[in-house]
Write an enzyme that holds these catalytic residues in place. Structure first.
Site, PDB file in Angstrom:
ATOM      1  N   THR A  34      34.067  64.209 -16.852  1.00 17.96           N
ATOM      2  CA  THR A  34      35.382  63.575 -16.783  1.00 17.96           C
ATOM      3  C   THR A  34      35.238  62.060 -16.820  1.00 17.96           C
ATOM      4  O   THR A  34      35.965  61.371 -17.554  1.00 17.96           O
ATOM      5  CB  THR A  34      36.128  63.998 -15.500  1.00 17.96           C
ATOM      6  OG1 THR A  34      36.187  65.417 -15.422  1.00 17.96           O
ATOM      7  CG2 THR A  34      37.538  63.443 -15.495  1.00 17.96           C
ATOM      8  N   THR A  64      30.258  65.788  -5.008  1.00 18.70           N
ATOM      9  CA  THR A  64      31.394  65.330  -4.179  1.00 18.70           C
ATOM     10  C   THR A  64      31.302  65.826  -2.746  1.00 18.70           C
ATOM     11  O   THR A  64      32.151  65.461  -1.922  1.00 18.70           O
ATOM     12  CB  THR A  64      32.723  65.823  -4.790  1.00 18.70           C
ATOM     13  OG1 THR A  64      32.713  67.256  -4.846  1.00 18.70           O
ATOM     14  CG2 THR A  64      32.920  65.259  -6.192  1.00 18.70           C
ATOM     15  N   ASP A 123      32.926  77.391  -8.751  1.00 22.17           N
ATOM     16  CA  ASP A 123      33.080  75.998  -8.336  1.00 22.17           C
ATOM     17  C   ASP A 123      33.046  75.910  -6.811  1.00 22.17           C
ATOM     18  O   ASP A 123      33.703  76.693  -6.134  1.00 22.17           O
ATOM     19  CB  ASP A 123      34.407  75.459  -8.871  1.00 22.17           C
ATOM     20  CG  ASP A 123      34.437  73.939  -8.943  1.00 22.17           C
ATOM     21  OD1 ASP A 123      33.805  73.297  -8.100  1.00 22.17           O
ATOM     22  OD2 ASP A 123      35.107  73.410  -9.856  1.00 22.17           O
ATOM     23  N   LYS A 135      45.204  69.948   2.820  1.00 24.70           N
ATOM     24  CA  LYS A 135      45.399  69.947   4.273  1.00 24.70           C
ATOM     25  C   LYS A 135      46.016  68.626   4.725  1.00 24.70           C
ATOM     26  O   LYS A 135      46.903  68.608   5.591  1.00 24.70           O
ATOM     27  CB  LYS A 135      44.052  70.165   4.976  1.00 24.70           C
ATOM     28  CG  LYS A 135      44.149  70.041   6.495  1.00 24.70           C
ATOM     29  CD  LYS A 135      42.857  70.358   7.203  1.00 24.70           C
ATOM     30  CE  LYS A 135      43.018  70.209   8.726  1.00 24.70           C
ATOM     31  NZ  LYS A 135      41.840  70.652   9.479  1.00 24.70           N
ATOM     32  N   ARG A 211      66.136  88.692 -14.070  1.00 26.98           N
ATOM     33  CA  ARG A 211      67.501  88.400 -13.643  1.00 26.98           C
ATOM     34  C   ARG A 211      67.800  89.038 -12.292  1.00 26.98           C
ATOM     35  O   ARG A 211      68.491  88.465 -11.453  1.00 26.98           O
ATOM     36  CB  ARG A 211      68.491  88.881 -14.688  1.00 26.98           C
ATOM     37  CG  ARG A 211      68.534  88.007 -15.942  1.00 26.98           C
ATOM     38  CD  ARG A 211      69.538  88.539 -16.945  1.00 26.98           C
ATOM     39  NE  ARG A 211      69.180  89.880 -17.391  1.00 26.98           N
ATOM     40  CZ  ARG A 211      70.036  90.754 -17.890  1.00 26.98           C
ATOM     41  NH1 ARG A 211      71.315  90.450 -17.977  1.00 26.98           N
ATOM     42  NH2 ARG A 211      69.633  91.944 -18.296  1.00 26.98           N
ATOM     43  N   TYR A 212      67.288  90.256 -12.100  1.00 28.16           N
ATOM     44  CA  TYR A 212      67.425  90.951 -10.818  1.00 28.16           C
ATOM     45  C   TYR A 212      66.485  92.147 -10.813  1.00 28.16           C
ATOM     46  O   TYR A 212      65.789  92.413 -11.793  1.00 28.16           O
ATOM     47  CB  TYR A 212      68.875  91.380 -10.557  1.00 28.16           C
ATOM     48  CG  TYR A 212      69.525  92.177 -11.678  1.00 28.16           C
ATOM     49  CD1 TYR A 212      69.320  93.555 -11.797  1.00 28.16           C
ATOM     50  CD2 TYR A 212      70.364  91.564 -12.602  1.00 28.16           C
ATOM     51  CE1 TYR A 212      69.912  94.287 -12.804  1.00 28.16           C
ATOM     52  CE2 TYR A 212      70.961  92.291 -13.617  1.00 28.16           C
ATOM     53  CZ  TYR A 212      70.737  93.651 -13.712  1.00 28.16           C
ATOM     54  OH  TYR A 212      71.326  94.369 -14.704  1.00 28.16           O
ATOM     55  N   HIS A 272      64.475 106.605 -16.426  1.00 27.47           N
ATOM     56  CA  HIS A 272      64.194 106.520 -14.987  1.00 27.47           C
ATOM     57  C   HIS A 272      62.763 106.972 -14.667  1.00 27.47           C
ATOM     58  O   HIS A 272      62.516 107.714 -13.718  1.00 27.47           O
ATOM     59  CB  HIS A 272      65.217 107.325 -14.197  1.00 27.47           C
ATOM     60  CG  HIS A 272      66.628 106.973 -14.540  1.00 27.47           C
ATOM     61  ND1 HIS A 272      67.139 105.700 -14.393  1.00 27.47           N
ATOM     62  CD2 HIS A 272      67.632 107.717 -15.070  1.00 27.47           C
ATOM     63  CE1 HIS A 272      68.398 105.676 -14.789  1.00 27.47           C
ATOM     64  NE2 HIS A 272      68.720 106.885 -15.209  1.00 27.47           N
ATOM     65  N   ARG A 434      59.880 123.784  -5.945  1.00 28.29           N
ATOM     66  CA  ARG A 434      59.415 124.031  -7.312  1.00 28.29           C
ATOM     67  C   ARG A 434      60.362 124.940  -8.093  1.00 28.29           C
ATOM     68  O   ARG A 434      60.553 124.765  -9.297  1.00 28.29           O
ATOM     69  CB  ARG A 434      58.002 124.629  -7.242  1.00 28.29           C
ATOM     70  CG  ARG A 434      57.238 124.562  -8.559  1.00 28.29           C
ATOM     71  CD  ARG A 434      55.756 124.571  -8.312  1.00 28.29           C
ATOM     72  NE  ARG A 434      55.359 123.416  -7.525  1.00 28.29           N
ATOM     73  CZ  ARG A 434      55.158 122.194  -8.038  1.00 28.29           C
ATOM     74  NH1 ARG A 434      55.311 121.995  -9.319  1.00 28.29           N
ATOM     75  NH2 ARG A 434      54.817 121.198  -7.271  1.00 28.29           N
ATOM     76  N   PHE A 459      50.331 123.873  -7.571  1.00 26.96           N
ATOM     77  CA  PHE A 459      50.269 125.341  -7.537  1.00 26.96           C
ATOM     78  C   PHE A 459      51.590 125.978  -7.144  1.00 26.96           C
ATOM     79  O   PHE A 459      52.494 125.326  -6.610  1.00 26.96           O
ATOM     80  CB  PHE A 459      49.132 125.826  -6.630  1.00 26.96           C
ATOM     81  CG  PHE A 459      49.263 125.479  -5.160  1.00 26.96           C
ATOM     82  CD1 PHE A 459      50.348 125.913  -4.402  1.00 26.96           C
ATOM     83  CD2 PHE A 459      48.269 124.759  -4.513  1.00 26.96           C
ATOM     84  CE1 PHE A 459      50.461 125.632  -3.052  1.00 26.96           C
ATOM     85  CE2 PHE A 459      48.369 124.463  -3.148  1.00 26.96           C
ATOM     86  CZ  PHE A 459      49.471 124.907  -2.426  1.00 26.96           C
ATOM     87  N   ARG A 506      45.489 119.085  -9.685  1.00 24.40           N
ATOM     88  CA  ARG A 506      46.948 118.940  -9.683  1.00 24.40           C
ATOM     89  C   ARG A 506      47.309 117.536 -10.164  1.00 24.40           C
ATOM     90  O   ARG A 506      46.457 116.640 -10.242  1.00 24.40           O
ATOM     91  CB  ARG A 506      47.514 119.199  -8.314  1.00 24.40           C
ATOM     92  CG  ARG A 506      47.276 118.082  -7.314  1.00 24.40           C
ATOM     93  CD  ARG A 506      47.837 118.370  -5.951  1.00 24.40           C
ATOM     94  NE  ARG A 506      47.740 117.209  -5.089  1.00 24.40           N
ATOM     95  CZ  ARG A 506      47.814 117.237  -3.766  1.00 24.40           C
ATOM     96  NH1 ARG A 506      47.955 118.392  -3.136  1.00 24.40           N
ATOM     97  NH2 ARG A 506      47.736 116.126  -3.064  1.00 24.40           N
TER      98      ARG A 506
END
Length: 510
Positions: A34, A64, A123, A135, A211-212, A272, A434, A459, A506
């Site tokens: 940098t 650093t 890093d 902080k 939107r919702y 659904h 069932r 089952f 199952r």
């Protein structure tokens, strides 16, 4: 003079930002690459070693991590004792920190990345500086996102960065470092093969605000898992139509999961989150026709997923119906032009589908926590089936039963699916018993139930399901088995000439 410490891996916009800081009379402190870039672009830079009095060592691993840096970041400047201590030690405060981190996510997403490469891109100094500055954000402005550069400059030109902005930036930093650490912990946990660690930390990135939620009074957003490359809702490209809603995304995910099961041209219609029509055929046109004819009423306003490119004839048939979404690997140009005539119809291109070989982890929220489990990716082949009745299924019947079995896996429990000629003709979903599911599926199928195939996700606790199937003329059943009263169902099937096979697994779906 105010001081800014800049150390970034992603250098987008950093030169322009640093030049603006110079105009605001900041001293620029920087590290490694940098510092080199800024100096080459004419920015006056103080090297980090000139601040610490210590060289960058260990291939840059330590540069650093020094009291001259962190004291300058953590000093509470309205506290006399802190000011006195750093003055006595010749340490100057740092007012602005601009840091982004080694590209760990990008590194581990590369094919064939080595463990050593991954570790080297963790890093240490960057997150430490960010956390120190965040902080102490009352006195230090901390920036981790280039999109915030203009906001900061605008406030600085009018005086100083507001405390509200500083707090917002500090919160962003801690989210950023938490997400960074979550990726690292996930990677290392997988490397050591630990399935269910004591702490389970995950991170997601926002794809879009919604939107919702399920209902207009509920707030919602859509987040994606980092590093997702397989075809999914998070990687799909929207080619046309309104913005996706919460319910759209939920339903489309269910449709995509089911259509992924098939190798032949297949179309799945979902309402659904339950499949209301499924068909496979020799072409995508035939598959769509079957899916539509499965339940012409329920498909209205539904979600369609196909596993082949949508062509012109298929698009013309689809245009006749109100649909919320059509998703496919792609659309040919003529099909796209036809479907785009429907202003609000959402068209999603998800690219090439791949079968899931390894289960991913699935999270389900509960009040105060999450349930975590592997996804249900278990595949059943013809050789895995146990024939338990006197009448043995033909090869064609086995193929039809396996088709029904793939579908029932994606129907809410208690689930019953009736199929015929490789299309659904009746779906009983989400019932409390069932037999209730069987009756719904049979009623939907009507006369088509004669000679049909029945799949059950779990089952039969007693023989009543088989009796209902026999009354409707169903001739073949696939179910997990495992009930203490299996024999009663087997005897009922034998009495009515039904062939029945057991899978041994199952497919509960809650």
């Amino acid at each position: 003079m105010r001081r800014a410490l800049i150390s970034v891996s992603d250098k987008m916009g950093i030169v322009e930002f640093a030049k603006e800081l110079e105009r605001l009379e900041f001293e620029i402190i920087s590290t490694g690459g940098t510092a080199k870039l800024l100096a080459e672009e004419g920015v006056k830079v103080t090297g980090i070693s000139d601040v610490t009095g210590f060289p960058e060592i260990l291939d840059g691993r330590v540069k650093t991590l020094h009291p001259n840096i962190h004291s300058g970041l953590l000093a509470i400047m309205n506290k006399e004792e802190h000011r006195k201590q750093i003055e006595e030690l010749g340490i100057q405060p740092i007012d602005l920190v601009v840091v982004n981190l080694y590209p760990f996510k990008e590194t581990i997403s590369k094919p064939n990345v080595t463990y050593e490469e991954a570790i080297e891109n963790i890093d240490i100094g960057g997150p430490t500086m960010l956390r120190s500055a965040a902080k102490n954000h009352v006195f230090v402005t901390v920036v981790v996102d280039a999109k915030d550069y203009p906001i900061i400059l605008n406030e600085m030109k009018n005086g100083d960065v507001s405390i509200e902005t500083k707090r917002r930036l500090a919160a962003k930093v801690f989210r950023h470092t938490a997400a960074y650490d979550a990726l690292i912990s996930d990677y290392l946990t997988k490397q050591v093969g630990e399935e269910w660690p004591d702490q389970y930390t995950v991170t997601f990135e926002k794809a879009q605000d919604l939107r919702y939620g399920e209902n207009p009074d509920q707030k919602a957003a859509f987040y994606r898992k980092p590093l997702t490359t397989a075809a999914s809702l998070t990687t799909a490209e929207q080619l046309h139509g309104k913005e996706l809603s919460y319910n759209n995304i939920n339903d489309a995910d269910a449709a995509l999961a089911l259509v992924r099961e098939f190798d032949q041209p297949a179309v799945v219609a979902v309402k659904h989150t339950n499949p209301c029509g499924v068909g496979i055929g020799n072409s995508i046109f035939e598959a769509y026709q079957k899916a539509y004819e499965s339940d012409p009423v329920s498909i209205f306003g539904g979600i369609i997923a196909a596993n082949r490119i949508i062509d012109k004839p298929t698009a013309e048939k689809m245009r006749e119906l109100f649909l919320e979404i059509i998703m496919a690997p792609d659309f040919d140009q003529e099909a796209l032009e036809i479907l785009k005539q429907k202003k609000n119809l959402r068209l999603l291109k998800f690219g090439e589908l791949e079968k899931q070989s390894q289960p991913e982890v699935k999270l389900s929220s509960v009040s105060g926590g999450f349930l975590i489990q592997e996804e249900d990716v278990k595949q059943i082949r013809s050789e895995d089936l146990q024939v338990v009745t006197e009448r043995k299924p033909t090869r064609e019947e086995v193929e039809q039963l396996l088709f029904a079995w793939k579908i029932v896996k994606y129907v809410k429990s208690n689930a019953i699916v009736l199929t015929k000629d490789f299309q659904t003709i009746g779906v009983g979903a989400g019932q409390m018993n069932r037999v209730g599911s069987v009756k719904i599926a049979i009623e939907q199928a009507g006369e088509k139930a004669k000679g049909a195939f029945l799949a059950s996700d779990a089952f039969f606790p007693m023989s009543d399901t088989v009796e209902e199937a026999a009354k409707a003329g169903i001739t073949a059943i696939i179910q997990p088995g495992g009930s203490i009263r299996d024999q009663e169902s087997i005897e009922a099937a034998n009495k009515h000439g039904i062939t029945m096979v057991l899978t041994g697994i199952r497919h509960f779906k809650h």
